[in-house]
Design an enzyme around this catalytic site. Structure first.
Site, short mmCIF file in Angstrom:
data_model
loop_
_atom_site.label_atom_id
_atom_site.label_comp_id
_atom_site.label_asym_id
_atom_site.label_seq_id
_atom_site.Cartn_x
_atom_site.Cartn_y
_atom_site.Cartn_z
N HIS A 40 -5.37 5.93 6.51
CA HIS A 40 -4.79 6.94 7.40
C HIS A 40 -5.76 8.09 7.63
CE1 HIS A 40 -2.56 9.33 3.98
NE2 HIS A 40 -3.78 9.79 4.16
N ASN A 44 -5.12 3.99 2.38
CA ASN A 44 -4.63 2.98 3.32
C ASN A 44 -5.26 3.16 4.71
OD1 ASN A 44 -3.38 5.25 4.31
ND2 ASN A 44 -1.29 4.47 4.17
N ASP A 71 -2.16 18.87 9.67
CA ASP A 71 -0.80 18.41 9.37
C ASP A 71 -0.10 19.33 8.38
OD1 ASP A 71 -2.44 17.71 7.24
OD2 ASP A 71 -2.25 15.56 7.54
N GLU A 96 -0.32 7.14 9.84
CA GLU A 96 -0.26 5.99 8.95
C GLU A 96 -0.60 4.72 9.74
OE1 GLU A 96 -0.24 6.64 5.96
OE2 GLU A 96 1.53 7.69 5.19
#
Ligand code: PGA
Length: 254
Positions: free
Chosen positions: A145, A143, A74, A150
Site C-alpha cells: 500500500h 502489502n 492520510d 490498500e
C-alpha cells in the site's frame, strides 16, 4: 501525469541512517531552491529519521520552513489531532513543533470531520489551490500500500475514506496498546492524487519491505499492488537500504 510506464530511479544505500540523510537532503534541496514549495508528507516508522535530520538542518543550518506548505497523506478516522496515535500529533511531534513552518500552512486530513466525504473533497481543493504538490514523500506497506491505498485501490482514486486491511491493522498495532485500538477506517489521498505530484520519493528500510519493494519495481503496474502504479509516473525515486533492496534483481545507483 503521464501514463507511460517508466522505471523508478533507485538509490540503494548502506543502512537506514544513510536513507534518512539522503531523503532529508532531497527535501532540503527543494526547500532551498523553491522556498515556497508544497511538500507532501508521510507518517509511520520509516520517515521519523528523515524528519529528525530536517529538524537538525533547521537548527544548525537555518533551513527555512517559513514559506512552504505541507499536505499529509492520510489520517485515521475518529482520532482527533491531540490523540498520540493520530497522524496530526505525529507530525507536530516529529517535525512541525521543531521548525519554523507556519501552522496554518500544514495540512493533515481531519479524521474527526463531521462530514468526512466533504473533508476529502475540500482536501483535494486545498492541494489544487496551493498549486499542487512539488515533492510527495511516501513509505510502503508490507502489502504494497501507499498512504492508506490498500490493494485494489483504483489508479484514478482521490482523497476518500477507506477500510484498512487486517494486515495493515496488524502492522500498525505496534503503535497502539492492542490491535483492537487501531481504527479500521482512514481518510487518505488517492492514487490519482499522489500521481499528480510533480516528484515522488518513496523510502523503505529493512527486509520486511523487500518483497513489497521488488513487486513495486519489477512487476507490471497493477492496482492489486498499489506501489507498482508509481511506474506510471515519470519522476519517482526509491531511496532504499540494502535490506529493503534485497529482493531486487537489478542494482541501483548510489
Ligand atoms: P512504516 O509504514 O513506515 O510504519 O513501515 C509504511 C507505510 O505503511 O506506508
Amino acid at each position: 501525469m503521464t501514463l507511460q510506464r517508466s522505471r523508478p530511479r533507485l538509490m540503494i544505500l548502506d543502512d537506514p541512517g544513510a536513507v534518512d540523510r539522503r531523503v532529508a537532503e532531497l527535501i532540503a534541496d527543494l526547500i532551498r531552491e523553491k522556498p515556497e514549495c508544497v511538500l507532501g508528507l508521510a507518517t509511520g516508522g520509516t520517515p521519523v529519521g528523515a524528519y529528525r535530520e530536517l529538524v537538525g538542518m533547521h537548527q544548525q543550518q537555518s533551513l527555512d520552513f517559513s514559506r512552504l506548505t505541507t499536505f499529509n497523506l492520510d489520517e485515521y478516522v475518529g482520532l482527533s489531532g491531540d490523540h498520540p496515535q493520530s497522524y496530526r500529533y505525529f507530525m507536530q511531534h516529529h517535525l512541525f513543533d521543531h521548525v519554523n513552518v507556519q501552522p496554518s500552512r500544514t495540512h493533515v486530513p481531519n479524521g474527526r470531520a463531521r462530514d468526512i466525504d466533504r473533508e476529502a473533497r475540500e482536501y483535494e481543493k486545498k492541494i489544487d489551490s496551493a498549486g499542487g504538490i512539488d515533492l510527495q514523500l511516501l513509505g510502503i506497506g508490507s502489502n504494497g500500500h501507499i498512504a492508506f491505498n490498500e490493494p485494489g485501490s483504483p489508479i484514478e482514486s482521490r482523497t476518500r475514506t477507506v477500510e484498512l486491511t487486517a494486515e495493515t491493522i496488524e502492522d500498525n498495532a505496534r503503535f497502539f496498546e492492542t490491535a483492537d485500538e487501531v481504527p479500521g477506517t482512514a481518510i487518505t489521498m488517492g492514487i490519482g492524487t499522489i500521481l499528480e505530484s510533480k516528484r515522488i520519493v518513496l523510502m523503505a528500510t529493512g527486509d520486511a519491505k523487500a518483497d513489497a519493494v521488488r513487486t513495486a519495481v519489477e512487476d507490471d503496474p497493477d492496482p492489486i499492488n498499489p506501489a507498482s502504479l508509481l511506474q506510471l509516473h515519470s519522476n519517482v525515486t526509491f531511496v532504499l537500504d540494502r535490506a529493503a533492496a534485497g529482493g531486487l534483481s537489478t542494482s541501483g545507483s548510489r
